[in-house]
Motif scaffolding. Sequence first.
Motif, mmCIF file in Angstrom:
data_model
loop_
_atom_site.group_PDB
_atom_site.id
_atom_site.type_symbol
_atom_site.label_atom_id
_atom_site.label_comp_id
_atom_site.label_asym_id
_atom_site.label_seq_id
_atom_site.Cartn_x
_atom_site.Cartn_y
_atom_site.Cartn_z
ATOM 1 N N TYR A 54 0.791 11.224 -0.772
ATOM 2 C CA TYR A 54 -0.310 11.060 0.172
ATOM 3 C C TYR A 54 0.158 11.413 1.581
ATOM 4 O O TYR A 54 1.288 11.118 1.965
ATOM 5 C CB TYR A 54 -0.823 9.614 0.174
ATOM 6 N N GLU A 68 -6.475 2.700 3.362
ATOM 7 C CA GLU A 68 -6.347 2.915 1.924
ATOM 8 C C GLU A 68 -5.162 2.083 1.414
ATOM 9 O O GLU A 68 -4.296 1.667 2.187
ATOM 10 C CB GLU A 68 -6.105 4.399 1.627
ATOM 11 N N GLU A 69 -5.125 1.858 0.116
ATOM 12 C CA GLU A 69 -4.047 1.038 -0.457
ATOM 13 C C GLU A 69 -2.670 1.589 -0.107
ATOM 14 O O GLU A 69 -1.748 0.849 0.185
ATOM 15 C CB GLU A 69 -4.197 0.946 -1.984
ATOM 16 N N TYR A 70 -2.531 2.915 -0.134
ATOM 17 C CA TYR A 70 -1.229 3.526 0.132
ATOM 18 C C TYR A 70 -0.859 3.509 1.627
ATOM 19 O O TYR A 70 0.252 3.851 1.997
ATOM 20 C CB TYR A 70 -1.187 4.961 -0.401
ATOM 21 N N GLU A 71 -1.813 3.109 2.496
ATOM 22 C CA GLU A 71 -1.547 3.031 3.933
ATOM 23 C C GLU A 71 -1.202 1.608 4.379
ATOM 24 O O GLU A 71 -0.601 1.410 5.440
ATOM 25 C CB GLU A 71 -2.770 3.501 4.724
ATOM 26 N N LYS A 72 -1.557 0.627 3.598
ATOM 27 C CA LYS A 72 -1.426 -0.764 4.012
ATOM 28 C C LYS A 72 0.035 -1.197 4.112
ATOM 29 O O LYS A 72 0.853 -0.829 3.265
ATOM 30 C CB LYS A 72 -2.151 -1.676 3.018
ATOM 31 N N LYS A 119 -10.220 -0.940 6.407
ATOM 32 C CA LYS A 119 -10.133 0.377 7.042
ATOM 33 C C LYS A 119 -8.981 1.241 6.518
ATOM 34 O O LYS A 119 -8.960 2.448 6.751
ATOM 35 C CB LYS A 119 -9.982 0.216 8.566
#
Length: 196
Positions: A108, A163-167, A161
């Motif tokens: 990602y 995505e799961e991969y950004e948290k 706000k």
Amino acid sequence: YGPTEFTINASYFELSKKNFLNYEIMPIGKLLPKIKMKLINKKNSDKNFGELYLSGEQIMSGYVNYKNPFKYINNIKYYPTGDFVKLDKKGFLNYISRKNDYQKISGYRIDILGIETKLNHILKKEILLINNNSKRYLFIFGVKKLNKIVLNKLEFFINNKLEEYEKPKKIIYLNNKPINTSGKIDLNKLKEIINE
């Protein structure tokens, strides 16, 4: 706003009360007369978003003994600024992030700086979001904990706000930020803290 390769400002934003109150983050503004632009983004169909390319009379000739970054589009010389911007409905260019601030993590593309900018506006604290072993860690400096209102805003932003991969996997509070001998944040020290 204006990159060095343009020698002088390329755009402006009038700091009127009305304009100031309508924007949380000051826009780059509108282009000065006789300056042309292109918004280039091959992976996004939004014509109002992309990397800002600038052309005009004040663009520099080039660098000596250096591969010049300039691009020609329809025989017009443009400078790719490396800044991703979005043109809003009022005609103002808004800075989003640097092209090089996107990190590819687990397949990602993550805009680390863009997330940090939004978190700064929520927390009003000095923060740093770093990636370690494909996981994000949010450091908040100069505070032992957040008050309940700010914490709720932070949790809402992370849960709604991002995505799961950004948290961020974990939030770490530090009274003082570690500094290395160059006077910059000591990333190695932060990674040691993560791995403790």
